[in-house]
Scaffold this active site. Structure first.
Site, PDB file in Angstrom:
ATOM      1  N   CYS A  82     -51.328  66.912  46.993  1.00  0.00           N
ATOM      2  CA  CYS A  82     -51.055  66.068  45.822  1.00  0.00           C
ATOM      3  C   CYS A  82     -50.126  66.782  44.843  1.00  0.00           C
ATOM      4  O   CYS A  82     -50.491  67.819  44.276  1.00  0.00           O
ATOM      5  CB  CYS A  82     -52.394  65.717  45.171  1.00  0.00           C
ATOM      6  SG  CYS A  82     -52.295  65.038  43.519  1.00  0.00           S
ATOM      7  N   CYS A 123     -51.460  67.136  41.295  1.00  0.00           N
ATOM      8  CA  CYS A 123     -52.540  68.132  41.302  1.00  0.00           C
ATOM      9  C   CYS A 123     -51.952  69.538  41.233  1.00  0.00           C
ATOM     10  O   CYS A 123     -52.452  70.390  40.490  1.00  0.00           O
ATOM     11  CB  CYS A 123     -53.393  67.999  42.560  1.00  0.00           C
ATOM     12  SG  CYS A 123     -54.210  66.402  42.745  1.00  0.00           S
TER      13      CYS A 123
END
Length: 102
Positions: free
Chosen positions: A31, A34
């Site tokens: 991600c 993230c």
């Protein structure tokens, strides 16, 4: 303090029974947002000793992510006294994260 990676079997002891408030970052290694949040969380963890920051990989801990209603990542949930008191979804600035930690 540093950011600690935990799994479902450690969650109760490290988060729900913690004597300090805990910010949990539900993330995935693939991600982008993230990964963007990771240095911000590391910085907050190094600056503050009044809160713990832990990361939970949603791909490795799907039941735990489901239990806390994680539908998008990153999802950050702030726990105090074993209870979720606030939640944030998506990448956030350091200032926005620090606002959660009150």
């Amino acid at each position: 303090m540093s950011v600690e990676h935990i799994n479902q079997s450690e969650f109760k002891d490290k988060v729900l029974l913690s004597d300090k408030p805990v910010l949990v970052d539900f993330f995935a290694t693939w991600c982008g947002p993230c990964r963007q949040m990771s240095p911000i969380l590391d910085q907050i963890a190094s600056e503050r000793d009044d809160v713990k920051i832990v990361k939970v990989d949603v791909d490795e801990n799907t039941a735990l992510a489901s239990e806390y209603g994680v539908m998008s990542i990153p999802t950050l949930i702030y726990f105090k006294g074993g209870k979720a008191v606030s939640q944030s979804v998506g990448a956030r600035s350091k200032a926005a994260l620090e606002m959660m930690l009150v």
